[in-house]
Design a protein around this motif. Structure first.
Motif, PDB file in Angstrom:
ATOM      1  N   ARG A 272      60.330  72.522  21.150  1.00  0.00           N
ATOM      2  CA  ARG A 272      60.995  72.681  22.449  1.00  0.00           C
ATOM      3  C   ARG A 272      60.569  74.013  23.053  1.00  0.00           C
ATOM      4  N   HIS A 273      60.602  74.097  24.375  1.00  0.00           N
ATOM      5  CA  HIS A 273      60.092  75.281  25.047  1.00  0.00           C
ATOM      6  C   HIS A 273      61.102  76.427  25.096  1.00  0.00           C
ATOM      7  N   HIS A 274      62.401  76.099  25.143  1.00  0.00           N
ATOM      8  CA  HIS A 274      63.403  77.146  25.324  1.00  0.00           C
ATOM      9  C   HIS A 274      64.767  76.599  24.919  1.00  0.00           C
ATOM     10  N   TYR A 275      65.639  77.496  24.477  1.00  0.00           N
ATOM     11  CA  TYR A 275      67.029  77.148  24.167  1.00  0.00           C
ATOM     12  C   TYR A 275      67.947  77.858  25.150  1.00  0.00           C
ATOM     13  N   VAL A 276      68.858  77.126  25.751  1.00  0.00           N
ATOM     14  CA  VAL A 276      69.854  77.688  26.664  1.00  0.00           C
ATOM     15  C   VAL A 276      71.229  77.541  26.010  1.00  0.00           C
TER      16      VAL A 276
ATOM     17  N   GLY B 293      53.426  66.265  27.500  1.00  0.00           N
ATOM     18  CA  GLY B 293      53.407  67.103  28.690  1.00  0.00           C
ATOM     19  C   GLY B 293      54.754  67.336  29.339  1.00  0.00           C
ATOM     20  N   THR B 294      55.831  66.857  28.732  1.00  0.00           N
ATOM     21  CA  THR B 294      57.169  67.069  29.283  1.00  0.00           C
ATOM     22  C   THR B 294      57.716  68.413  28.822  1.00  0.00           C
ATOM     23  N   LYS B 295      58.337  69.155  29.731  1.00  0.00           N
ATOM     24  CA  LYS B 295      58.984  70.411  29.365  1.00  0.00           C
ATOM     25  C   LYS B 295      60.362  70.084  28.788  1.00  0.00           C
ATOM     26  N   VAL B 296      60.673  70.622  27.633  1.00  0.00           N
ATOM     27  CA  VAL B 296      61.921  70.298  26.946  1.00  0.00           C
ATOM     28  C   VAL B 296      62.710  71.580  26.669  1.00  0.00           C
ATOM     29  N   VAL B 297      63.972  71.566  27.079  1.00  0.00           N
ATOM     30  CA  VAL B 297      64.900  72.663  26.841  1.00  0.00           C
ATOM     31  C   VAL B 297      66.085  72.108  26.065  1.00  0.00           C
TER      32      VAL B 297
ATOM     33  N   VAL C 261      65.191  77.399  34.112  1.00  0.00           N
ATOM     34  CA  VAL C 261      64.179  77.468  33.056  1.00  0.00           C
ATOM     35  C   VAL C 261      63.219  76.285  33.152  1.00  0.00           C
ATOM     36  N   LEU C 262      63.751  75.087  33.350  1.00  0.00           N
ATOM     37  CA  LEU C 262      62.882  73.919  33.502  1.00  0.00           C
ATOM     38  C   LEU C 262      61.952  74.075  34.700  1.00  0.00           C
ATOM     39  N   LEU C 263      62.483  74.613  35.793  1.00  0.00           N
ATOM     40  CA  LEU C 263      61.657  74.801  36.992  1.00  0.00           C
ATOM     41  C   LEU C 263      60.561  75.836  36.736  1.00  0.00           C
TER      42      LEU C 263
ATOM     43  N   ASP D 265      59.597  65.271  34.472  1.00  0.00           N
ATOM     44  CA  ASP D 265      58.839  66.516  34.325  1.00  0.00           C
ATOM     45  C   ASP D 265      59.495  67.436  33.294  1.00  0.00           C
ATOM     46  N   GLY D 266      60.807  67.369  33.194  1.00  0.00           N
ATOM     47  CA  GLY D 266      61.522  68.218  32.265  1.00  0.00           C
ATOM     48  C   GLY D 266      62.794  67.551  31.775  1.00  0.00           C
ATOM     49  N   ILE D 267      63.175  67.880  30.546  1.00  0.00           N
ATOM     50  CA  ILE D 267      64.372  67.298  29.938  1.00  0.00           C
ATOM     51  C   ILE D 267      65.180  68.407  29.270  1.00  0.00           C
ATOM     52  N   ALA D 268      66.476  68.454  29.560  1.00  0.00           N
ATOM     53  CA  ALA D 268      67.414  69.314  28.848  1.00  0.00           C
ATOM     54  C   ALA D 268      68.272  68.416  27.973  1.00  0.00           C
ATOM     55  N   VAL D 269      68.410  68.764  26.700  1.00  0.00           N
ATOM     56  CA  VAL D 269      69.112  67.875  25.776  1.00  0.00           C
ATOM     57  C   VAL D 269      70.083  68.655  24.903  1.00  0.00           C
TER      58      VAL D 269
END
Length: 347
Positions: free
Chosen positions: A166-170, A151-155, A319-321, A128-132
């Motif tokens: 990508r949706h957001h940077y952390v 459709g995957t959320k990417v941070v 953020v992914l949630l 559902d989501g990936i942080a990379v």
């Protein structure tokens, strides 16, 4: 004797009382709703974490028939800071379980754009989501965009690819971090003139490239008596960093400053001490780990530019949630600060 409340005995009213806010405010924070001041959000979150509270608002997640799956694509190899992030994610197991979340680690060579892109492509449709921890490269950018399109959320985490979708940077502001390092090196060198060495993992990593940019900005404008040597790329590896820097010390007797942009700190420190220069060269690096703590105490390292790995781990998951739920991201809460740590203020 006063009764000790266990986490299961706590209620939302208990959390509200401890945080000094209303029950409605606690409810807004738990649901990531806007309209709550950042300082208030922080107090409520701290009260929740301090008491290991698992609010019943998670019941909606428990009612779901499917667990949400998140993947963290992290660098392979012994990078202490990245290992800290992974350790903090492990400590969140109860919090994740209460929200029916699964977090899995995927190790890959983030310095190799083909390997990183292939790792991302292999995750398509499974999460559902990936942080990379990302390399700023066309192939990696395309892989991120394909995940988003599917459709995957990417941070992006620690190192960004801002030209991707990508949706957001952390992570921290790495240009500001580099400027901070430059100011420290320049001011600690003082009135001396000479050369400054820079060791990076890879200039292809956005965080490393931006730190170098910020560092050189300050050096060029504020410390004209210091000249920059070409950047060494040690791939965050101790042995490689040691060899590259050892040869550099052999060629330049007038090095007065050293900036280690990423990891490989043990190798950098060994090259510095083996050359007998640890008391003459101002050494600034990144992150507070067991190693950098020891180097700071020994006086080998002068300062570390620090970011909180626990905050980054929690922020990436939150953020992914929020993205998965379609809820707003509390940007002020998830902002990662830059800290300057020296021997005298070690946490």
């Amino acid at each position: 004797m006063a009764e000790t409340l266990t986490p299961t005995a706590l209620t939302l009213k208990d959390i509200a009382r401890e945080a000094g806010v209303s029950l409605a405010t606690v409810d807004r924070v738990l649901h990531n709703r806007p309209g709550v001041r950042p300082d208030t959000v922080r107090r409520v979150r701290e009260a929740i974490e301090r008491n290991s509270f698992q609010p019943h608002v998670a019941a909606a997640e428990l009612a779901r028939s499917r667990v949400r799956r998140f993947a963290f694509v992290m660098p392979s190899g012994p990078n202490p800071f990245m290992q800290q992030i992974e350790a903090y994610l492990g400590e969140m197991s109860a919090w994740l379980s209460a929200r029916r979340l699964s977090v899995e680690m995927v190790a890959t060579d983030v310095f190799d754009p083909s390997a990183l892109a292939a790792s991302l492509e292999a995750l398509s449709g499974d999460y559902d989501g990936i942080a990379v921890v990302a390399l700023d490269h066309p192939g990696v950018r395309a892989a991120i965009n394909d995940l988003v399109d599917a459709g995957t959320k990417v941070v992006t985490l620690v190192s960004d690819v801002p030209s991707s979708r990508r949706h957001h940077y952390v992570g921290i502001d790495n240009i500001a971090a580099g400027r901070t390092a430059g100011a420290l090196v320049g001011r600690l060198v003082g009135q001396r003139s000479g050369k400054v060495a820079i060791v990076a993992g890879s200039q292809g990593l956005r965080d490393h490239a931006e730190r170098i940019f910020g560092f050189n900005q300050v050096m060029a404008t504020e410390f004209p008596d210091l000249s920059m040597l070409p950047v060494l790329e040690g791939r965050d590896e101790d042995e490689r960093s040691e060899q590259l820097l050892g040869r550099l010390f052999g060629r330049h007797a007038d090095i007065v400053g050293l900036y280690n942009v990423g990891a490989g700190t043990q190798g950098v420190a060994k090259a510095l001490t083996d050359a007998g220069r640890d008391k003459q060269v101002v050494f600034v690096g990144h992150d507070v780990t067991a190693l950098t703590r020891r180097l700071l105490l020994q006086g080998v390292m002068d300062a570390a530019i620090s970011q909180n790995p626990g905050h980054e781990a929690r922020a990436a998951v939150r953020v992914l949630l929020a993205l998965a739920r379609g809820e707003p991201i509390l940007r002020e809460q998830e902002k990662i600060r830059i800290d300057i740590v020296m021997r005298d203020n070690l946490p």
